[in-house]
Design an enzyme around this catalytic site. Structure first.
Site, PDB file in Angstrom:
ATOM      1  N   ASP A   1     -10.365  52.202  58.707  1.00  0.00           N
ATOM      2  CA  ASP A   1     -11.593  52.264  59.503  1.00  0.00           C
ATOM      3  C   ASP A   1     -12.773  51.819  58.655  1.00  0.00           C
ATOM      4  O   ASP A   1     -12.655  51.672  57.440  1.00  0.00           O
ATOM      5  CB  ASP A   1     -11.782  53.639  60.156  1.00  0.00           C
ATOM      6  CG  ASP A   1     -12.173  54.732  59.185  1.00  0.00           C
ATOM      7  OD1 ASP A   1     -12.784  55.700  59.642  1.00  0.00           O
ATOM      8  OD2 ASP A   1     -11.871  54.636  57.982  1.00  0.00           O
TER       9      ASP A   1
ATOM     10  N   TYR B   1     -16.278  51.306  56.496  1.00  0.00           N
ATOM     11  CA  TYR B   1     -17.065  52.112  55.559  1.00  0.00           C
ATOM     12  C   TYR B   1     -18.073  52.937  56.356  1.00  0.00           C
ATOM     13  O   TYR B   1     -18.626  52.464  57.358  1.00  0.00           O
ATOM     14  CB  TYR B   1     -17.820  51.212  54.584  1.00  0.00           C
ATOM     15  CG  TYR B   1     -16.945  50.389  53.678  1.00  0.00           C
ATOM     16  CD1 TYR B   1     -16.052  50.995  52.799  1.00  0.00           C
ATOM     17  CD2 TYR B   1     -17.026  49.000  53.671  1.00  0.00           C
ATOM     18  CE1 TYR B   1     -15.255  50.233  51.938  1.00  0.00           C
ATOM     19  CE2 TYR B   1     -16.248  48.230  52.809  1.00  0.00           C
ATOM     20  CZ  TYR B   1     -15.362  48.856  51.952  1.00  0.00           C
ATOM     21  OH  TYR B   1     -14.582  48.106  51.113  1.00  0.00           O
TER      22      TYR B   1
ATOM     23  N   PHE C   1     -12.824  45.784  54.154  1.00  0.00           N
ATOM     24  CA  PHE C   1     -13.059  45.710  52.710  1.00  0.00           C
ATOM     25  C   PHE C   1     -14.393  45.074  52.333  1.00  0.00           C
ATOM     26  O   PHE C   1     -14.803  45.143  51.173  1.00  0.00           O
ATOM     27  CB  PHE C   1     -11.915  44.985  51.977  1.00  0.00           C
ATOM     28  CG  PHE C   1     -10.611  45.721  51.997  1.00  0.00           C
ATOM     29  CD1 PHE C   1     -10.436  46.866  51.233  1.00  0.00           C
ATOM     30  CD2 PHE C   1      -9.556  45.287  52.784  1.00  0.00           C
ATOM     31  CE1 PHE C   1      -9.230  47.554  51.251  1.00  0.00           C
ATOM     32  CE2 PHE C   1      -8.350  45.980  52.809  1.00  0.00           C
ATOM     33  CZ  PHE C   1      -8.190  47.121  52.038  1.00  0.00           C
TER      34      PHE C   1
ATOM     35  N   HIS D   1      -1.915  50.338  48.359  1.00  0.00           N
ATOM     36  CA  HIS D   1      -3.327  50.122  48.700  1.00  0.00           C
ATOM     37  C   HIS D   1      -4.135  49.888  47.422  1.00  0.00           C
ATOM     38  O   HIS D   1      -3.836  50.471  46.376  1.00  0.00           O
ATOM     39  CB  HIS D   1      -3.855  51.351  49.449  1.00  0.00           C
ATOM     40  CG  HIS D   1      -5.145  51.091  50.156  1.00  0.00           C
ATOM     41  ND1 HIS D   1      -6.364  51.202  49.524  1.00  0.00           N
ATOM     42  CD2 HIS D   1      -5.411  50.735  51.434  1.00  0.00           C
ATOM     43  CE1 HIS D   1      -7.327  50.918  50.394  1.00  0.00           C
ATOM     44  NE2 HIS D   1      -6.781  50.624  51.557  1.00  0.00           N
TER      45      HIS D   1
END
Length: 224
Positions: free
Chosen positions: A64, A66, A77, A186
């Site tokens: 989801d 920031y 990102f 990740h």
């Protein structure tokens, strides 16, 4: 919410007609009216505005957006140009440096990737300020699954970069033998050392694209 108007619209128009999407739309509308929600409403669909379906070469999946002020702008990102680079993106830049020799830039604005065909897709597209995962389970996941299915159905080579378990859970949807699926932990500081560093996904992506007669991605984000 700036509506999708390019070639994503025919691919997704059936979703907009479904009952879940009507409920999702109403929920999101009420949330923006009552609370601080990120990204700004006009940026929710930026991944689609910046990367038309017929141009998609690479898919990177986030979770989801920031949830701090002036960070999220609709690309996973990525942050606005004047914001501090988040920890996961710091690690992505480190892997790019180690893999392809890219210098580490002074910003985290990834629109250059989107403009080259990298679909930077979060699986949930909105979030309450300072409340991670606060819009999970409201319908966005069904919508972005339809996006993934639309890309999977494209009859050309596309690379899917699945970082972390939530992204890797989408692998079962990727049934097209034309595509390349690359998996790694990740890039967050909690897991990057378990195999994200050294995965060489960026060079592997470019080698695959070139092998299929496609131009590689210029991954270097320039200093501002």
């Amino acid at each position: 919410m700036a509506m999708i108007s390019n070639d994503w619209l025919p691919a997704l128009k059936e979703e907009f007609r479904k009952p879940y999407y009507a409920k999702l739309f109403q929920f999101v509308k009420e949330e923006y009216a009552a609370r601080v929600i990120y990204p700004p409403a006009d940026d929710i669909f930026n991944a689609f505005h910046f990367t038309p379906l017929h141009e998609v070469k690479v898919v990177i999946l986030g979770q989801d957006p920031y949830h701090n002020e002036r960070q999220a702008h609709g690309l996973c990102f990525s942050v606005q140009p004047d914001q501090e680079i988040p920890p996961s993106l710091v690690n992505i830049y480190q892997e790019l440096h180690d893999d392809l020799g890219c210098y580490i830039p002074n910003n985290g604005y990834l629109k250059k990737w989107a403009d080259q065909g990298v679909l930077l897709l979060n699986t949930v597209l909105t979030v309450r300020a300072h409340q991670a995962n606060s819009h999970q389970g409201k319908g966005w996941e069904q919508f972005t699954d339809a996006v993934i299915e639309a890309v999977n159905a494209q009859d050309r080579p596309i690379v899917f970069l699945l970082w972390g378990r939530p992204a890797q859970m989408k692998a079962g949807m990727l049934t097209n033998p034309n595509h390349l699926i690359l998996k790694a932990p990740h890039p967050s500081p909690l897991s990057a050392y378990r195999g994200f560093f050294g995965c060489r996904h960026f060079s592997q992506t470019n080698e695959f694209l070139k092998a299929h007669g496609l131009s590689p991605i210029d991954w270097q984000i320039e200093n501002i």
